[in-house]
Design an enzyme around this catalytic site. Structure first.
Site, PDB file in Angstrom:
ATOM      1  N   THR A   1       0.840  -1.210   0.000  1.00 39.54           N
ATOM      2  CA  THR A   1       0.000   0.000   0.000  1.00 39.54           C
ATOM      3  C   THR A   1       0.876   1.262   0.000  1.00 39.54           C
ATOM      4  O   THR A   1       0.743   2.127  -0.874  1.00 39.54           O
ATOM      5  CB  THR A   1      -0.912   0.002   1.252  1.00 39.54           C
ATOM      6  OG1 THR A   1      -1.675  -1.199   1.252  1.00 39.54           O
ATOM      7  CG2 THR A   1      -1.839   1.196   1.276  1.00 39.54           C
TER       8      THR A   1
ATOM      9  N   GLU B   1       8.325  10.333   9.924  1.00 42.98           N
ATOM     10  CA  GLU B   1       7.087  11.116  10.051  1.00 42.98           C
ATOM     11  C   GLU B   1       5.832  10.258   9.866  1.00 42.98           C
ATOM     12  O   GLU B   1       4.834  10.426  10.575  1.00 42.98           O
ATOM     13  CB  GLU B   1       7.103  12.262   9.018  1.00 42.98           C
ATOM     14  CG  GLU B   1       5.960  13.226   9.115  1.00 42.98           C
ATOM     15  CD  GLU B   1       5.916  13.965  10.455  1.00 42.98           C
ATOM     16  OE1 GLU B   1       6.839  14.719  10.748  1.00 42.98           O
ATOM     17  OE2 GLU B   1       4.929  13.758  11.210  1.00 42.98           O
TER      18      GLU B   1
ATOM     19  N   GLY C   1      -0.196   8.784   9.938  1.00 44.05           N
ATOM     20  CA  GLY C   1      -0.232   8.702   8.474  1.00 44.05           C
ATOM     21  C   GLY C   1       0.236  10.001   7.831  1.00 44.05           C
ATOM     22  O   GLY C   1       1.404  10.385   7.952  1.00 44.05           O
TER      23      GLY C   1
ATOM     24  N   ILE D   1      -0.556  13.070   8.606  1.00 44.36           N
ATOM     25  CA  ILE D   1      -0.562  14.268   9.466  1.00 44.36           C
ATOM     26  C   ILE D   1       0.862  14.626   9.878  1.00 44.36           C
ATOM     27  O   ILE D   1       1.574  13.771  10.417  1.00 44.36           O
ATOM     28  CB  ILE D   1      -1.372  14.026  10.772  1.00 44.36           C
ATOM     29  CG1 ILE D   1      -2.784  13.542  10.448  1.00 44.36           C
ATOM     30  CG2 ILE D   1      -1.406  15.264  11.644  1.00 44.36           C
ATOM     31  CD1 ILE D   1      -3.590  13.155  11.685  1.00 44.36           C
TER      32      ILE D   1
ATOM     33  N   GLY E   1      -6.708  -1.122   2.570  1.00 41.05           N
ATOM     34  CA  GLY E   1      -5.272  -1.088   2.876  1.00 41.05           C
ATOM     35  C   GLY E   1      -4.942  -0.307   4.140  1.00 41.05           C
ATOM     36  O   GLY E   1      -3.788   0.036   4.376  1.00 41.05           O
TER      37      GLY E   1
ATOM     38  N   GLU F   1      -3.274  -3.169   9.467  1.00 41.39           N
ATOM     39  CA  GLU F   1      -1.955  -3.804   9.483  1.00 41.39           C
ATOM     40  C   GLU F   1      -2.084  -5.209   8.893  1.00 41.39           C
ATOM     41  O   GLU F   1      -3.186  -5.760   8.819  1.00 41.39           O
ATOM     42  CB  GLU F   1      -1.432  -3.897  10.915  1.00 41.39           C
ATOM     43  CG  GLU F   1      -1.177  -2.562  11.570  1.00 41.39           C
ATOM     44  CD  GLU F   1      -0.168  -1.714  10.815  1.00 41.39           C
ATOM     45  OE1 GLU F   1       0.963  -2.163  10.581  1.00 41.39           O
ATOM     46  OE2 GLU F   1      -0.516  -0.583  10.449  1.00 41.39           O
TER      47      GLU F   1
ATOM     48  N   LYS G   1       2.299   4.014  18.449  1.00 39.30           N
ATOM     49  CA  LYS G   1       2.325   5.441  18.074  1.00 39.30           C
ATOM     50  C   LYS G   1       2.326   6.311  19.333  1.00 39.30           C
ATOM     51  O   LYS G   1       2.980   7.356  19.383  1.00 39.30           O
ATOM     52  CB  LYS G   1       1.118   5.765  17.193  1.00 39.30           C
ATOM     53  CG  LYS G   1       1.178   5.048  15.844  1.00 39.30           C
ATOM     54  CD  LYS G   1      -0.172   5.065  15.161  1.00 39.30           C
ATOM     55  CE  LYS G   1      -0.139   4.411  13.803  1.00 39.30           C
ATOM     56  NZ  LYS G   1      -1.473   4.165  13.254  1.00 39.30           N
TER      57      LYS G   1
ATOM     58  N   GLY H   1      -3.702   4.911   4.778  1.00 45.68           N
ATOM     59  CA  GLY H   1      -4.035   4.867   3.354  1.00 45.68           C
ATOM     60  C   GLY H   1      -2.838   5.204   2.486  1.00 45.68           C
ATOM     61  O   GLY H   1      -1.863   5.800   2.943  1.00 45.68           O
TER      62      GLY H   1
HETATM   63  P1  NAP Z   1       1.835  -4.030   2.816  1.00 42.80           P
HETATM   64  O1  NAP Z   1       0.779  -3.489   1.917  1.00 42.80           O
HETATM   65  O2  NAP Z   1       1.604  -5.319   3.494  1.00 42.80           O
HETATM   66  O3  NAP Z   1       3.197  -4.145   1.939  1.00 42.80           O
HETATM   67  C1  NAP Z   1       4.364  -4.733   2.408  1.00 42.80           C
HETATM   68  C2  NAP Z   1       5.369  -4.765   1.275  1.00 42.80           C
HETATM   69  O4  NAP Z   1       6.623  -5.217   1.799  1.00 42.80           O
HETATM   70  C3  NAP Z   1       5.006  -5.738   0.146  1.00 42.80           C
HETATM   71  O5  NAP Z   1       5.389  -5.191  -1.103  1.00 42.80           O
HETATM   72  C4  NAP Z   1       5.841  -6.977   0.441  1.00 42.80           C
HETATM   73  O6  NAP Z   1       6.264  -7.676  -0.712  1.00 42.80           O
HETATM   74  C5  NAP Z   1       7.071  -6.362   1.096  1.00 42.80           C
HETATM   75  N1  NAP Z   1       7.686  -7.277   2.060  1.00 42.80           N
HETATM   76  C6  NAP Z   1       7.139  -7.759   3.198  1.00 42.80           C
HETATM   77  N2  NAP Z   1       8.005  -8.577   3.834  1.00 42.80           N
HETATM   78  C7  NAP Z   1       9.114  -8.594   3.075  1.00 42.80           C
HETATM   79  C8  NAP Z   1      10.365  -9.262   3.173  1.00 42.80           C
HETATM   80  N3  NAP Z   1      10.642 -10.071   4.190  1.00 42.80           N
HETATM   81  N4  NAP Z   1      11.282  -9.054   2.213  1.00 42.80           N
HETATM   82  C9  NAP Z   1      11.009  -8.224   1.161  1.00 42.80           C
HETATM   83  N5  NAP Z   1       9.855  -7.573   1.009  1.00 42.80           N
HETATM   84  C10 NAP Z   1       8.917  -7.760   1.948  1.00 42.80           C
HETATM   85  O7  NAP Z   1       2.199  -2.965   3.951  1.00 42.80           O
HETATM   86  P2  NAP Z   1       1.817  -1.416   3.990  1.00 42.80           P
HETATM   87  O8  NAP Z   1       0.398  -1.266   4.412  1.00 42.80           O
HETATM   88  O9  NAP Z   1       2.297  -0.741   2.765  1.00 42.80           O
HETATM   89  O10 NAP Z   1       2.682  -0.939   5.278  1.00 42.80           O
HETATM   90  C11 NAP Z   1       4.072  -0.788   5.193  1.00 42.80           C
HETATM   91  C12 NAP Z   1       4.570  -0.091   6.455  1.00 42.80           C
HETATM   92  O11 NAP Z   1       3.979   1.193   6.571  1.00 42.80           O
HETATM   93  C13 NAP Z   1       4.227  -0.808   7.769  1.00 42.80           C
HETATM   94  O12 NAP Z   1       5.261  -0.592   8.702  1.00 42.80           O
HETATM   95  C14 NAP Z   1       2.954  -0.102   8.227  1.00 42.80           C
HETATM   96  O13 NAP Z   1       2.749  -0.190   9.626  1.00 42.80           O
HETATM   97  C15 NAP Z   1       3.297   1.323   7.819  1.00 42.80           C
HETATM   98  N6  NAP Z   1       2.161   2.196   7.608  1.00 42.80           N
HETATM   99  C16 NAP Z   1       1.119   1.792   6.855  1.00 42.80           C
HETATM  100  C17 NAP Z   1       0.034   2.640   6.622  1.00 42.80           C
HETATM  101  C18 NAP Z   1      -1.139   2.220   5.780  1.00 42.80           C
HETATM  102  O14 NAP Z   1      -2.111   2.977   5.718  1.00 42.80           O
HETATM  103  N7  NAP Z   1      -1.108   1.068   5.133  1.00 42.80           N
HETATM  104  C19 NAP Z   1       0.050   3.932   7.179  1.00 42.80           C
HETATM  105  C20 NAP Z   1       1.152   4.331   7.985  1.00 42.80           C
HETATM  106  C21 NAP Z   1       2.208   3.460   8.168  1.00 42.80           C
HETATM  107  P3  NAP Z   1       5.239  -8.375  -1.754  1.00 42.80           P
HETATM  108  O15 NAP Z   1       4.611  -7.227  -2.502  1.00 42.80           O
HETATM  109  O16 NAP Z   1       6.073  -9.220  -2.584  1.00 42.80           O
HETATM  110  O17 NAP Z   1       4.236  -9.113  -0.904  1.00 42.80           O
HETATM  111  N1  HSE Z   2      -3.041   0.283  10.544  1.00 48.46           N
HETATM  112  C1  HSE Z   2      -2.764   1.650  10.772  1.00 48.46           C
HETATM  113  C2  HSE Z   2      -4.068   2.396  11.042  1.00 48.46           C
HETATM  114  C3  HSE Z   2      -2.081   2.235   9.563  1.00 48.46           C
HETATM  115  O1  HSE Z   2      -5.133   1.840  10.774  1.00 48.46           O
HETATM  116  O2  HSE Z   2      -4.010   3.505  11.542  1.00 48.46           O
HETATM  117  C4  HSE Z   2      -1.565   3.629   9.789  1.00 48.46           C
HETATM  118  O3  HSE Z   2      -0.504   3.628  10.701  1.00 48.46           O
END
Ligand code: NAP
Ligand code: HSE
Length: 423
Positions: free
Chosen positions: A11, A126, A131, A133, A184, A187, A202, A299
């Site tokens: 995502t 950040e 997210g 903000i 998306g 977690e 957080k 997001g």
């Molecule tokens: P996600 O959609 O699950 O994507 C994870 C990505 O990392 C995928 O591309 C996956 O590869 C890759 N990956 C996972 N394990 C791996 C490994 N061992 N080696 C190599 N690549 C690996 O996660 P996300 O939602 O983008 O979140 C990523 C981070 O941002 C997390 O720390 C989350 O807490 C943080 N975050 C997320 C949001 C949100 O809204 N989603 C907001 C703020 C912060 P594949 O594509 O091959 O599966």
């Molecule tokens: N899973 C987290 C949430 C993503 O829903 O707030 C953003 O950190």
């Protein structure tokens, strides 16, 4: 040309790629250079990807960390390992690191900031809180002249989305969670959202920065939203309030109070109108007073907004280490039993004379005063009693409730939820 590598293309990673492409012209003007994404690490090399990343995908971290041209590594893969090892390795090799990983920053932030300082590179995070903000840099820079006395916030988009859907549309918990996962927001293991662990991470980051002391997630009293019943949402509405998952951080004379719990907020509370995946953080400083930060807390594009701004900051700040560890205090975390709050209670009891006075007796013995008592649904010889207490130490309430639970006239204690603004 600045070469960067990205770890993860889910995502957030996809959002980072798309945002750099979309706003490249203005980004280049603002930083005086062009950003090129050279390589992207993924887990499954065979997955179909967008044409934007053609020729850039690898499943070997070495391809990125050993590339001398890459000066910024963006970790958006999530989880503790191998992400932590990769961040350490990148910093030790003199690469700037940008991460959205609250799990890692909340537990290992101090160590990683030390490594970044020693290697004269930036470690920026950040997107790890709120997210899109802006909150980390404003707290570390714009509010740094203040003593922060209180932080209260809605820090998890998934749980706020679920509670909003349940409150406004009468949706089931399960359906609302499924939607959050499809969008998306959640977690990879949504238990982290629902049980309050993500918000606690957080909260650990924010309270550490706010109170200049190291607070880790395991020190934070945490309850999730898994036991919130639609009937509590309805009764909260009748009382002129809403249920929210709230992070509370307060600075006391010689310790800090930190918790993540569901809270019944009165409708006129600044956080009560924060709906859906929006997050909001209210910070109170001894000079500025109250400041509110509000925006999309999860997001693809909102999170990418924070990550890409960090990449730009790292590029502009060539000497690194602008975001230092500022945990110079060593404050204790308050025993959660001593934290004062008003509480909403829902009990099912036998519908017989004398039951209420017995329950009130247990509250009286534990110095608990009641501000409201209602009798709700009666069925099969039982009645639902809803009560709201005035402010009381949590341990007094727990003692009273353990006595009450043992009464044979009490069928169950169904809900115990904090209330903000009752006393
Ligand atoms: P996600 O959609 O699950 O994507 C994870 C990505 O990392 C995928 O591309 C996956 O590869 C890759 N990956 C996972 N394990 C791996 C490994 N061992 N080696 C190599 N690549 C690996 O996660 P996300 O939602 O983008 O979140 C990523 C981070 O941002 C997390 O720390 C989350 O807490 C943080 N975050 C997320 C949001 C949100 O809204 N989603 C907001 C703020 C912060 P594949 O594509 O091959 O599966
Ligand atoms: N899973 C987290 C949430 C993503 O829903 O707030 C953003 O950190």
């Amino acid at each position: 040309m600045i070469q960067i590598g990205i770890l993860g293309l889910g995502t957030v990673g996809t959002g980072v790629v798309e945002l750099i492409e979309k706003n490249q012209v203005n980004i280049s003007k603002r930083i005086g250079d062009h950003i090129n994404i050279k390589k992207i690490l993924v887990k499954n090399i065979n997955k179909e990807r967008s044409s934007l990343v053609e020729g850039k995908i690898t499943d070997k971290f070495e391809d990125i960390v050993e590339d001398e041209d890459i000066s910024v590594i963006v970790e958006v893969m999530g989880g503790e390992e191998p992400a932590l090892t990769y961040i350490r390795e990148a910093l030790k090799r003199g690469k700037n690191v940008v991460t959205a990983n609250k799990e890692i920053i909340s537990k290992y932030g101090k160590e990683l900031l030390k490594i970044s300082s020693a290697n004269n590179v930036n470690l920026l995070f950040e997107a790890s809180v709120g997210g899109g903000i802006p909150i980390i840099r404003p707290m570390k820079q714009c509010l740094s002249a203040n003593e922060i006395v209180k932080i209260m916030g809605i820090l998890n988009g998934t749980t706020n989305y679920i509670l909003t859907q349940m409150t406004e549309k009468g949706e089931s918990f399960k359906d609302a969670l499924k939607e959050a996962q499809i969008e998306g927001y959640a977690e990879s293991d949504p238990t982290d959202d629902i049980k309050g662990f993500d918000a606690a991470r957080k909260t650990a980051i924010l309270s550490s920065i706010g109170f200049n002391t190291r607070i880790t997630p395991d020190q934070i009293y945490t309850e999730g939203i898994e036991n919130i019943n639609p009937v509590d949402i309805e009764y909260a509405r009748e009382m002129g309030g809403v249920l929210k998952l709230i992070a509370t951080c307060k600075k006391h004379e010689d310790n800090v109070e930190v918790s993540v719990t569901p809270v019944l907020l009165k409708n006129d509370h600044p956080l009560a109108s924060v709906m859906g995946t929006f997050n909001a953080i209210m910070v109170e400083g001894n000079a500025v007073g109250r400041v509110m930060f509000y925006g999309l807390g999860a997001g693809k594009m909102p999170t990418a907004s924070a990550v890409v701004a960090d990449i730009m900051e790292a590029i502009k700040n060539k000497n690194g280490t602008k975001v230092h560890c500022t945990c110079y205090n060593h404050l204790n975390v308050m025993d959660p039993g001593l934290a004062m709050s008003s509480f909403y209670l829902r009990l099912r009891v036998l519908d017989k004379p004398g039951v209420l006075s017995k329950i009130s007796g247990a509250f009286g013995e534990n110095q608990i005063s009641l501000s409201k008592v209602f009798q709700k649904n009666t069925m099969n010889g039982t009645a639902e009693i809803v009560m709201v207490t005035y402010d009381v130490p949590f341990k007094n309430l727990q003692e009273a409730l353990s006595e009450i639970k043992a009464y044979k006239q009490v069928v169950e204690i169904s809900s115990v939820i904090r209330v903000e603004g009752e006393s």
